[in-house]
Design a protein around this motif. Structure first.
Motif, PDB file in Angstrom:
ATOM      1  N   GLY A  48       0.823  -1.207   0.000  1.00 58.39           N
ATOM      2  CA  GLY A  48       0.000   0.000   0.000  1.00 58.39           C
ATOM      3  C   GLY A  48       0.853   1.252   0.000  1.00 58.39           C
ATOM      4  O   GLY A  48       0.581   2.212  -0.729  1.00 58.39           O
ATOM      5  N   ARG A  49       1.889   1.259   0.806  1.00 57.34           N
ATOM      6  CA  ARG A  49       2.802   2.412   0.872  1.00 57.34           C
ATOM      7  C   ARG A  49       3.535   2.599  -0.457  1.00 57.34           C
ATOM      8  O   ARG A  49       3.737   3.727  -0.907  1.00 57.34           O
ATOM      9  CB  ARG A  49       3.811   2.185   2.010  1.00 57.34           C
ATOM     10  N   LEU A  50       3.910   1.489  -1.087  1.00 55.04           N
ATOM     11  CA  LEU A  50       4.572   1.540  -2.389  1.00 55.04           C
ATOM     12  C   LEU A  50       3.645   2.163  -3.433  1.00 55.04           C
ATOM     13  O   LEU A  50       4.064   3.025  -4.215  1.00 55.04           O
ATOM     14  CB  LEU A  50       5.001   0.131  -2.819  1.00 55.04           C
ATOM     15  N   THR A  92       7.444   2.484 -14.430  1.00 52.66           N
ATOM     16  CA  THR A  92       8.579   3.317 -14.007  1.00 52.66           C
ATOM     17  C   THR A  92       8.270   3.986 -12.674  1.00 52.66           C
ATOM     18  O   THR A  92       9.143   4.093 -11.813  1.00 52.66           O
ATOM     19  CB  THR A  92       8.896   4.383 -15.075  1.00 52.66           C
ATOM     20  N   ALA A  93       7.024   4.425 -12.497  1.00 53.60           N
ATOM     21  CA  ALA A  93       6.626   5.051 -11.237  1.00 53.60           C
ATOM     22  C   ALA A  93       6.714   4.063 -10.078  1.00 53.60           C
ATOM     23  O   ALA A  93       7.179   4.416  -8.986  1.00 53.60           O
ATOM     24  CB  ALA A  93       5.205   5.607 -11.343  1.00 53.60           C
ATOM     25  N   ILE A  94       6.298   2.836 -10.302  1.00 53.01           N
ATOM     26  CA  ILE A  94       6.376   1.818  -9.251  1.00 53.01           C
ATOM     27  C   ILE A  94       7.827   1.488  -8.932  1.00 53.01           C
ATOM     28  O   ILE A  94       8.211   1.377  -7.760  1.00 53.01           O
ATOM     29  CB  ILE A  94       5.577   0.554  -9.648  1.00 53.01           C
ATOM     30  N   MET A  95       8.657   1.385  -9.969  1.00 55.87           N
ATOM     31  CA  MET A  95      10.085   1.127  -9.745  1.00 55.87           C
ATOM     32  C   MET A  95      10.727   2.303  -9.014  1.00 55.87           C
ATOM     33  O   MET A  95      11.527   2.114  -8.096  1.00 55.87           O
ATOM     34  CB  MET A  95      10.798   0.884 -11.084  1.00 55.87           C
ATOM     35  N   ALA A 105       9.238   4.389  -7.009  1.00 55.12           N
ATOM     36  CA  ALA A 105       8.752   4.379  -5.625  1.00 55.12           C
ATOM     37  C   ALA A 105       9.524   3.360  -4.796  1.00 55.12           C
ATOM     38  O   ALA A 105       9.865   3.622  -3.634  1.00 55.12           O
ATOM     39  CB  ALA A 105       7.256   4.070  -5.594  1.00 55.12           C
ATOM     40  N   LEU A 106       9.814   2.219  -5.385  1.00 56.76           N
ATOM     41  CA  LEU A 106      10.596   1.196  -4.681  1.00 56.76           C
ATOM     42  C   LEU A 106      12.020   1.693  -4.406  1.00 56.76           C
ATOM     43  O   LEU A 106      12.516   1.583  -3.278  1.00 56.76           O
ATOM     44  CB  LEU A 106      10.629  -0.089  -5.504  1.00 56.76           C
ATOM     45  N   VAL A 107      12.651   2.275  -5.415  1.00 57.43           N
ATOM     46  CA  VAL A 107      14.018   2.793  -5.245  1.00 57.43           C
ATOM     47  C   VAL A 107      14.017   3.972  -4.271  1.00 57.43           C
ATOM     48  O   VAL A 107      14.916   4.095  -3.438  1.00 57.43           O
ATOM     49  CB  VAL A 107      14.627   3.179  -6.610  1.00 57.43           C
ATOM     50  N   TRP A 108      12.992   4.835  -4.349  1.00 59.89           N
ATOM     51  CA  TRP A 108      12.867   5.975  -3.423  1.00 59.89           C
ATOM     52  C   TRP A 108      12.829   5.480  -1.977  1.00 59.89           C
ATOM     53  O   TRP A 108      13.494   6.031  -1.111  1.00 59.89           O
ATOM     54  CB  TRP A 108      11.614   6.763  -3.784  1.00 59.89           C
ATOM     55  N   GLY A 109      12.061   4.425  -1.740  1.00 55.29           N
ATOM     56  CA  GLY A 109      11.991   3.849  -0.396  1.00 55.29           C
ATOM     57  C   GLY A 109      13.329   3.280   0.052  1.00 55.29           C
ATOM     58  O   GLY A 109      13.756   3.472   1.198  1.00 55.29           O
TER      59      GLY A 109
END
Length: 112
Positions: free
Chosen positions: A6-8, A32-35, A37-41
């Motif tokens: 959910g946070r992702l 790309t947005a999901i990737m 978001a994962l890298v941002w986290g």
């Protein structure tokens, strides 16, 4: 587990909205947005504490305002690591990080 996913998704949506608001930021698509978001986290979990530790005197001197520069740097690093996520300048990254924080806060409150 749902909390992490959910946070992702909230971060991915916040990144998409951020690129719509701030000029100079581009995302190639939803994947790309999901990737990103994962890298941002991951960047905020692993790299940011190290940067924060070494820049603590500067953060103290500026009464915490240097944290905004740190956030922009982490967003620029995320863009460097994710193909399809581009930032044209550091000022775009700086403003984007500020907008991203606000959007993420709003979305987190909306979806809780």
């Amino acid at each position: 587990m749902f909390g992490l996913i959910g946070r992702l998704l909230i971060n991915a949506l916040a990144l998409i909205l951020m690129t719509m608001i701030v000029p100079g930021l581009q995302l190639a698509g939803l994947s790309t947005a999901i990737m990103a978001a994962l890298v941002w986290g991951l960047v905020n979990t692993l790299v940011r504490p190290v940067f924060s530790f070494f820049t603590f005197p500067l953060q103290l001197l500026t009464l915490g305002l240097f944290t905004l520069v740190l956030n922009g740097t982490m967003l620029a690093l995320t863009a460097k690591l994710v193909p399809g996520f581009t930032i044209s300048s550091f000022s775009s990254a700086f403003i984007g990080a500020l907008v991203l924080s606000i959007i993420s806060l709003i979305l987190t409150h909306l979806f809780k």
